[in-house]
Design an enzyme around this catalytic site. Sequence first.
Site, mmCIF file in Angstrom:
data_model
loop_
_atom_site.group_PDB
_atom_site.id
_atom_site.type_symbol
_atom_site.label_atom_id
_atom_site.label_comp_id
_atom_site.label_asym_id
_atom_site.label_seq_id
_atom_site.Cartn_x
_atom_site.Cartn_y
_atom_site.Cartn_z
ATOM 1 N N PHE A 173 0.846 -1.197 0.000
ATOM 2 C CA PHE A 173 0.000 0.000 0.000
ATOM 3 C C PHE A 173 0.888 1.256 0.000
ATOM 4 O O PHE A 173 1.913 1.298 0.688
ATOM 5 C CB PHE A 173 -0.886 -0.048 1.254
ATOM 6 C CG PHE A 173 -1.964 0.987 1.301
ATOM 7 C CD1 PHE A 173 -3.114 0.841 0.538
ATOM 8 C CD2 PHE A 173 -1.854 2.093 2.123
ATOM 9 C CE1 PHE A 173 -4.123 1.787 0.585
ATOM 10 C CE2 PHE A 173 -2.865 3.047 2.185
ATOM 11 C CZ PHE A 173 -4.004 2.889 1.403
ATOM 12 N N ASP B 102 1.204 -4.775 8.909
ATOM 13 C CA ASP B 102 0.059 -3.898 8.679
ATOM 14 C C ASP B 102 -1.187 -4.779 8.549
ATOM 15 O O ASP B 102 -1.283 -5.600 7.633
ATOM 16 C CB ASP B 102 0.278 -3.061 7.407
ATOM 17 C CG ASP B 102 -0.776 -1.974 7.257
ATOM 18 O OD1 ASP B 102 -1.925 -2.205 7.673
ATOM 19 O OD2 ASP B 102 -0.453 -0.902 6.705
ATOM 20 N N TYR C 266 -11.124 2.334 10.294
ATOM 21 C CA TYR C 266 -12.355 2.709 9.566
ATOM 22 C C TYR C 266 -12.758 1.712 8.493
ATOM 23 O O TYR C 266 -13.720 1.938 7.793
ATOM 24 C CB TYR C 266 -12.225 4.111 8.964
ATOM 25 C CG TYR C 266 -10.974 4.344 8.135
ATOM 26 C CD1 TYR C 266 -10.900 3.882 6.821
ATOM 27 C CD2 TYR C 266 -9.872 5.002 8.654
ATOM 28 C CE1 TYR C 266 -9.761 4.077 6.059
ATOM 29 C CE2 TYR C 266 -8.729 5.209 7.898
ATOM 30 C CZ TYR C 266 -8.683 4.740 6.600
ATOM 31 O OH TYR C 266 -7.552 4.931 5.852
ATOM 32 N N LYS C 267 -11.996 0.622 8.342
ATOM 33 C CA LYS C 267 -12.345 -0.395 7.338
ATOM 34 C C LYS C 267 -13.282 -1.407 7.984
ATOM 35 O O LYS C 267 -14.450 -1.112 8.214
ATOM 36 C CB LYS C 267 -11.070 -0.998 6.759
ATOM 37 C CG LYS C 267 -10.331 0.021 5.895
ATOM 38 C CD LYS C 267 -8.943 -0.397 5.495
ATOM 39 C CE LYS C 267 -8.342 0.694 4.604
ATOM 40 N NZ LYS C 267 -6.899 0.598 4.487
ATOM 41 N N ARG D 112 -12.336 -3.881 -7.259
ATOM 42 C CA ARG D 112 -12.154 -4.564 -5.981
ATOM 43 C C ARG D 112 -13.513 -4.705 -5.319
ATOM 44 O O ARG D 112 -14.217 -3.720 -5.105
ATOM 45 C CB ARG D 112 -11.209 -3.721 -5.135
ATOM 46 C CG ARG D 112 -10.520 -4.467 -4.031
ATOM 47 C CD ARG D 112 -9.504 -3.584 -3.358
ATOM 48 N NE ARG D 112 -10.123 -2.427 -2.726
ATOM 49 C CZ ARG D 112 -9.544 -1.668 -1.806
ATOM 50 N NH1 ARG D 112 -8.322 -1.925 -1.417
ATOM 51 N NH2 ARG D 112 -10.165 -0.646 -1.283
HETATM 52 C C1 LIG Z 1 -6.163 1.675 4.497
HETATM 53 C C2 LIG Z 1 -4.731 1.379 4.743
HETATM 54 C C3 LIG Z 1 -3.950 2.285 5.446
HETATM 55 C C4 LIG Z 1 -4.576 3.557 5.944
HETATM 56 O O1 LIG Z 1 -3.717 4.504 6.445
HETATM 57 P P1 LIG Z 1 -4.330 5.789 7.175
HETATM 58 O O2 LIG Z 1 -3.161 6.561 7.558
HETATM 59 O O3 LIG Z 1 -5.113 5.291 8.367
HETATM 60 O O4 LIG Z 1 -5.215 6.482 6.199
HETATM 61 C C5 LIG Z 1 -2.627 1.962 5.673
HETATM 62 N N1 LIG Z 1 -2.094 0.793 5.222
HETATM 63 C C6 LIG Z 1 -2.834 -0.093 4.525
HETATM 64 C C7 LIG Z 1 -2.239 -1.374 4.063
HETATM 65 C C8 LIG Z 1 -4.177 0.184 4.269
HETATM 66 O O5 LIG Z 1 -4.910 -0.690 3.584
#
Ligand SMILES: *Cc1c(COP(=O)(O)O)cnc(C)c1O
Length: 401
Positions: A123, A204, A229-230, A376
């Site tokens: 990511f 992560d 938030y996911k 997705r």
């Molecule tokens: C959604 C996501 C994030 C989100 O990072 P934020 O700083 O909370 O916006 C980070 N790493 C991964 C792998 C994600 O899927």
Amino acid sequence: MSDSAELDASDPLAAYRSRFLRAPDVVAYLDGNSLGRPLAASRDRVHRFIDDEWASRLIRGWDEGWLDLPERIGDHLGRAALGAAAGQVVIADSTTVLLYKLVRAAVDARPGRSRIVIARDEFPTDRYVVEGIAAERGMSVSWIGAEDAAPSAEGVTAEALAAVVDDDTAVVVLSHVSYRSAYLADVPGLTRIAHDTGALVVWDLSHSVGVVPAELDAWGVDLATGCGYKYLNGGPGAPAFAYVATALQGSLSQPIHGWLGAESPFEMRQGYRPAGGIRSLVSGTPPIIGMLAMQDMIALIDEVGIEAIRHKSVALTSYVVELVDELFPDATLSTPRDAARRGSHVTIDREDFADLVPRVWAQGVIPDFRRPSGVRIGISPLSTSFAEVELGLWAMRYPGA
Ligand SMILES: *Cc1c(COP(=O)(O)O)cnc(C)c1O
């Protein structure tokens, strides 16, 4: 093809769907992995908080429970979904900021080592944080995978990691579930490979927390972070969580020294001394309002059981794969077919998919698009029905104008 009505009728978790708020113009929400739906309980909690706590307790609220909310929610999350004993999980910041704190702390705990390992298709925020820290500390980044590899269902395997880590590696950053392919990594196996070279690993869990069971303590995980938030339904911009294994807590130092992660903060003394334990991950004032909604989802995960949630997630993503085989024979399935190697979303690639997504969004069918060509389909198991999945995929097959 399986009948979605039958699958819904025999789904033991079907009734939980009614606990979530939904708007009538969204007929198929297939992006719960980007932003989970709100629980009705969260609407009530936010109202209650404003009336009964903020408006009436005012500053006294800090002494009446707000200050240690990050650890209390963290402990509950650890117990319900992470396989983490108390005192190792805290809610704070965003995933990006917590990644920075954890990777920096890990790098500093491995002095003399000059490399950080991360995958090319990780990511973006994870890659950017790692590149930033490498530049800051005069280190280099070692990449797993080719720069311009085509989208694929493959993730970081034992062989791929073993080929890159060595005794000059300070830290490895990996995702439990890949944000794009949904590839589900072997956390204990990969952690062991990194440990054998003396490196630490930051996991992560953004795309797994709340849908894929984790056993962080039993797996020997050092450090982890993930998104609120996911699948934790904390709402837009909800804070993230961090896990630091008890064994490491005394020896790590995170880089953002702030008053509310310090020992006895209200003594306002000279010189930073970190609070004991996981609290030292905190820097500034905890985002109390941002932590309200996730408490309801964590309670729901605890009530239903993470194994039962995983079971429904596998049934739903298996149904998506079945529909994809039937309706999109010309698309590439960029997610593992083997459910044991798959998180809770399914990505399919086809060159013209960039045009498809806005058209189905206009019809209230909401999947997600990931460059260069991936749709997705994210499945938040407790708020998604089999009928919703079927309707969504048919709408994607025959999009309206
Ligand atoms: C959604 C996501 C994030 C989100 O990072 P934020 O700083 O909370 O916006 C980070 N790493 C991964 C792998 C994600 O899927």
